[in-house]
Design a protein around this motif. Structure first.
Motif, short mmCIF file in Angstrom:
data_model
loop_
_atom_site.label_atom_id
_atom_site.label_comp_id
_atom_site.label_asym_id
_atom_site.label_seq_id
_atom_site.Cartn_x
_atom_site.Cartn_y
_atom_site.Cartn_z
N HIS A 302 49.18 29.34 -16.54
CA HIS A 302 49.99 28.84 -15.43
C HIS A 302 49.63 29.48 -14.10
N CYS A 303 48.54 30.22 -14.06
CA CYS A 303 48.13 30.87 -12.82
C CYS A 303 46.89 30.18 -12.27
N PRO A 351 54.17 29.67 -7.45
CA PRO A 351 54.50 28.25 -7.38
C PRO A 351 54.79 27.64 -8.74
S1 SF4 Z 1 51.52 33.36 -7.51
FE1 SF4 Z 1 49.53 32.40 -7.66
S2 SF4 Z 1 48.15 34.07 -8.24
FE2 SF4 Z 1 50.23 34.78 -8.64
S3 SF4 Z 1 50.60 34.28 -10.81
FE3 SF4 Z 1 51.35 32.57 -9.59
S4 SF4 Z 1 49.66 31.16 -9.49
FE4 SF4 Z 1 48.81 33.11 -10.14
#
Ligand code: SF4
Ligand code: HEM
Ligand code: SF4
Lengths: 528, 170
Positions: A302-303, A351
């Motif tokens: 999910h990142c 997000p």
């Molecule tokens: S904010 Fe962006 S970089 Fe951090 S975990 Fe969520 S998707 Fe990943």
């Protein structure tokens, strides 16, 4: 031991909060000096450094002429060099005040244990360097106070078995006074403050966006205030040093020399005190250690490597690293567990943190294992079910704030900024409550440094992730109040309830959404 | 208005800052502190001096010299260690201080050191300093007496200079 320390902490905290409340009235929450003691410390350092450089230009470094040269610039050049001298002295005094208050405050707010041990621990050499800087400064004036400081300091040092020849013999009588020793002192008075600056820099290495400059207006007020006092009560010498005469009585600078009378009668006790105090302060972060909650955990599925969490983390615990899986993104986030305080601000920034998904288990890019997003949503639902009467108000509060003490329906989080903005949207659009209160620490003392700022900016639409425009702002209240400021919280809450009552009942105009069908939920995910 | 802050508020901030800085100005030389009581004067008795060990040397006999390797055949056998320096301070005929000062250093071959302060009432005094720096049992090798009139707060140092052959009081 543990009980003693924790009651000391809460007692001190109460004192701080009433003092801070008072200064809020004078300075307002943004300029409250308590909210930026460290930054004020840095600013005072720069004042001391600048005035010190100025003074060195007019100071005669030869021992015989030192006193005369200082008298000359204090009286004949009072309007520039004299003012600089007073600024140099009074800013140094205030630096001690600032430092001790800052230390006590970090202790009172329990911001010295766990991951934060680093700032606390590096504060200790800072204290030593500040004091050594000040003491060597008084030595250089070669007036009666300088003589007193010279004799007592050397006698104090001689108590330690490190020097062969007693160094106090340098000040036995005028005839033997060595100007080599004096040159060494001048060197120390330049070198030690530079070491101090270096340690002050190390001190803030483990926090992101450290506040090292006070707001311009506050800085201006400090300079003007110091200049007024410098003109009104200029710093003066106390008559030339004369080694055939005891400098007694002498006016001591009680900020820098409070232990000197004790050093006269019992140097061993002074060293014992310094050793025990240094050791005790050094051990504080582990007396007892903070129970370390589990650090933030990344879920790569999910990142997308957007970096919002990295930007928002107040403790430099996150970095963007090259992608390690085969998802089509260039980066992913990585957690440095030894710096993470589990404040959850990163989860609130991601997000992917949206409660609108219909899955039973909510996953997000970065989450807090002890209180994951799924559980946050679950608790919101539980708390909402307990709401009765009208209007129904749900409080999302930081555990360190006044809101957490409210005995209504509260969802307590380690930091308000852990609540992802879509959570507020969720509560209102799913009609879980008629109004939402977001309650954080007082603006001057966010427990997690940046949580209050980030929350404000997200709600104002100035920082990702935004609180969506469709969220009716009249149904949202933000309160910034410390636990002892319960009155502020209750007053604002009561006003909010009155305003909610005056709002037209749900008119179906579209500002409040019906429970979203699954397709709307999916759309929501894309929108974020 | 400056940075969105009204003038009355700025004046309030300034008043607070001036008050705080004035407190700094007050406590940086008040209350005054007296290191010594009124009407007293100070004697600082301090020196560093190595005692004389030459009298402890023994002349080696011919047989003893024969037993030593040729490069170590020095006629005098001197100990490394120095004897202590014994010192005494007398004011108006009364003993104020008496001490046997051990030599410094791990090998006990360094000078003996002294740094002591004494309070005496201001006024006329006869001060006698004595020192023994040889290994004898009785008596002193140096003695110096001076009549002084000490004013309140005076700081009289009593040092020892080997080069000038005795105590120096000033
Ligand atoms: S904010 Fe962006 S970089 Fe951090 S975990 Fe969520 S998707 Fe990943
Ligand atoms: C001249 C002296 C000092 C200066 C200029 C200074 C400056 C600072 C600054 C600029 C910060 C960052 C504040 C922020 O942006 O949130 C900070 C944080 C901190 N300081 Fe100091 N400091 C000083 C002395 C000390 C001392 C003596 C201690 C304690 C022994 C100490 C303990 C801490 C702690 C624990 C933090 C971390 C706060 C947190 O993690 O939220 N400081 N200091
Ligand atoms: S929980 Fe807080 S300290 Fe830890 S990584 Fe997230 S934002 Fe940083």
């Amino acid at each position: 031991m543990e009980a003693v320390i924790s009651s000391l902490r809460s007692g001190l905290r109460r004192i701080f909060e009433s003092a801070e409340g008072l200064l809020d009235k004078i300075f307002g929450p943004k300029l409250n000096p308590f909210g930026q003691l460290g930054a004020i410390g840095y600013f005072l350092y720069w004042i001391v450094a600048a005035s010190g450089i100025y003074l060195f230009a007019v100071y005669d470094t030869g021992l015989e002429n030192t006193y005369e040269s200082i008298e000359w610039y204090t009286y004949d050049h009072w309007y520039h060099a004299g003012v600089m001298r007073s600024l140099h002295r009074y800013a140094s005094d205030l630096m001690v005040v600032m430092m001790l208050v800052h230390l006590a405050r970090e202790f009172a707010l329990d911001r010295y244990r766990g991951v934060r041990w680093f700032s606390w621990f590096t504060g200790i050499p800072v204290i030593w360097m500040v004091y050594i800087s000040g003491i060597t400064g008084y030595w250089l004036i070669w007036d009666k106070l300088a003589q007193y400081v010279a004799v007592t300091s050397t006698e104090l040092l001689d108590w330690l078995p490190i020097f062969g020849e007693p160094i106090a013999r340098n000040y036995l009588s005028g005839g033997v006074l060595s100007s080599r020793f004096f040159t060494l002192l001048i060197f120390l008075h330049v070198a030690v403050p530079l070491i101090l600056l270096f340690i002050m820099w190390v001190h803030i290495q483990r926090i992101s966006r450290p506040k090292v400059n006070p707001p311009r207006l506050l800085a201006g007020v400090i300079v003007v205030g110091l200049v007024i006092v410098s003109l009104w009560q200029p710093a003066l010498s106390q008559g030339p040093a004369d080694l055939t005469q005891e400098p007694s009585p002498v006016g001591l600078d009680w900020f820098y020399l409070p232990l000197y009378p004790l050093a006269d009668s019992n140097p061993g006790l002074v060293w014992l005190f310094l050793a025990v105090a240094t050791l005790l302060i050094g051990l504080m972060p582990w007396l007892p250690p903070l129970k370390k909650p589990k650090p933030a955990a990344v879920d790569l599925a999910h990142c997308n490597g957007c970096g919002r969490c990295v930007d928002d983390c107040p403790y430099e615990a996150l970095i963007l690293a090259p992608r390690s899986d085969d998802l089509p993104y260039s980066h992913e986030v990585a957690v440095n567990a030894s710096k993470c305080v589990s404040c959850g601000i990163c989860m609130g920034a991601c997000p992917s943190s949206t409660p609108f998904r219909r899955t039973a288990e909510l996953a997000t890019g970065i989450d807090i294992p002890d209180l994951p997003l799924t559980e946050v949503r679950g608790r919101v639902q539980e708390v909402a079910e307990t709401l009765t009467g009208a209007p129904r108000v749900l409080v999302i509060a930081c555990t360190h704030s006044a809101g957490a003490r409210h005995d209504g329906a509260v969802l307590a989080l380690p930091c308000v900024a852990m609540a992802p903005p879509p959570l507020i949207d969720y509560v209102l659009s799913r009609d879980l409550a008629d109004g939402v209160v977001v309650a954080g620490c007082a603006e001057r003392s966010c427990h997690n440094r940046l949580g209050v700022d980030w929350t404000k900016q997200r709600i104002a639409g100035e920082r990702d992730p935004y609180l969506r425009k469709r969220v009716p702002r009249e149904r949202l209240l933000t309160v910034w109040a410390s636990p002892t400021e319960g009155r502020v919280f209750r007053r604002e809450l009561a006003d909010f309830v009155d305003r909610l009552k005056a709002l037209p009942a749900d008119d179906g105009s579209g500002t409040r959404m019906p429970p979203a069908p699954s397709s709307a939920g999916a759309a929501e995910e894309k929108a974020l | 208005m400056i940075d969105g802050v009204s003038f009355p508020r700025i004046i309030g901030m300034l008043v607070f800052t001036v008050a705080l800085s004035a407190l700094a100005a007050v406590f940086d030389d008040w209350p005054r502190y007296s290191r010594i009581p009124d009407g007293m004067a100070v004697l600082k008795f301090s020196f560093t001096h190595g005692s004389d060990r030459s009298s402890l040397c023994k002349r080696r006999s011919r047989e003893e010299l024969q037993k030593l390797p040729p490069n170590k055949r020095v006629p005098l056998d001197c100990p490394r260690e120095r004897p202590p320096v014994v010192t005494e301070l007398e004011v108006n005929g009364e003993q104020l201080f008496f001490k046997s000062l051990p030599p410094s250093g791990i090998a006990k071959d360094g000078p003996s050191r002294l740094y002591e302060r004494f309070l005496v009432p201001a006024g006329d005094h006869t001060i006698t300093a004595r020192m023994r720096d040889t290994p004898r049992e009785e008596g002193f090798d140096y003695e110096s007496t001076r009549r002084v009139t000490l004013v309140p707060g005076q700081n009289l140092s009593i040092d020892f200079r080997h080069e000038t052959g005795g105590f120096v009081m000033n």
